[in-house]
Design an enzyme around this catalytic site. Structure first.
Site, short mmCIF file in Angstrom:
data_model
loop_
_atom_site.label_atom_id
_atom_site.label_comp_id
_atom_site.label_asym_id
_atom_site.label_seq_id
_atom_site.Cartn_x
_atom_site.Cartn_y
_atom_site.Cartn_z
N CYS A 13 67.65 55.19 51.62
CA CYS A 13 68.01 55.09 50.20
C CYS A 13 69.52 55.13 49.97
O CYS A 13 70.09 54.25 49.32
CB CYS A 13 67.29 56.13 49.36
N HIS A 57 66.71 61.56 46.56
CA HIS A 57 66.57 60.10 46.61
C HIS A 57 67.55 59.46 45.64
O HIS A 57 67.89 60.07 44.62
CB HIS A 57 65.13 59.69 46.26
N HIS A 67 65.80 50.05 45.32
CA HIS A 67 65.92 51.17 46.26
C HIS A 67 65.19 50.87 47.55
O HIS A 67 64.43 49.91 47.66
CB HIS A 67 65.40 52.47 45.61
#
Length: 157
Positions: A71, A121, A133
């Site tokens: 990520c 994240h 993402h």
């Protein structure tokens, strides 16, 4: 008398032209901070386009591109290609950004998912409640709806 009657028109035209010239040449004199905001918008648009161009790239823990990403590796890579260096981890990226409200978010801003005080994240805001993402092992870079209310937003400066 004729010249006097037209004087307000001539002055207003000259004033408008002078103001436009000053704004074009030295915008920061009239609107401090406008140039950095324009630069930030351009930067974030480029980063967003880079992230979108990586659609389908596989997730790999610790990867920062160009063909595999985790990520924060995707956000780091995207902003680096746009001309800005970010720290490596999602938490460090959050710490480095200017924190903004959900109502102020714009395309290209970073979206940070958190649990308690820890960011776990990050993605790049694409508009309409969606992010680009690299979600998890076995997945690929994709556009997805924000699935949690536990998010914070950051603008790269």
């Amino acid at each position: 008398m004729t010249a006097h009657r037209n004087l307000p028109t001539v002055l207003s035209r000259a004033g408008a032209a002078s103001a436009l010239t000053l704004a074009a040449i030295g915008g920061t004199m009239l609107a401090p901070g406008a140039v950095p905001e324009a630069h930030a918008a351009s930067l974030s648009a480029k980063a967003l386009n880079v992230a979108a161009s990586k659609k389908g790239a596989p997730y790999k823990y610790g990867a920062t591109g160009p063909s595999r990403f985790d990520c924060s590796g995707l956000t780091l890579y995207s902003y680096k290609k746009a001309g800005k260096t970010l720290p490596r981890t999602a938490q460090s990226q959050y710490n480095k950004t200017r924190h903004i409200s959900a109502s102020s978010r714009q395309r290209g801003d970073l979206v940070f998912f958190h649990s308690g005080g820890s960011v776990y994240h990050v993605g790049i805001y694409a508009g309409s409640g969606k992010i680009w993402h690299s979600p998890k092992s076995g997945a690929v870079v994709r556009l997805e709806k924000i699935w949690s209310k536990s998010v914070r937003y950051g603008r790269v400066r």
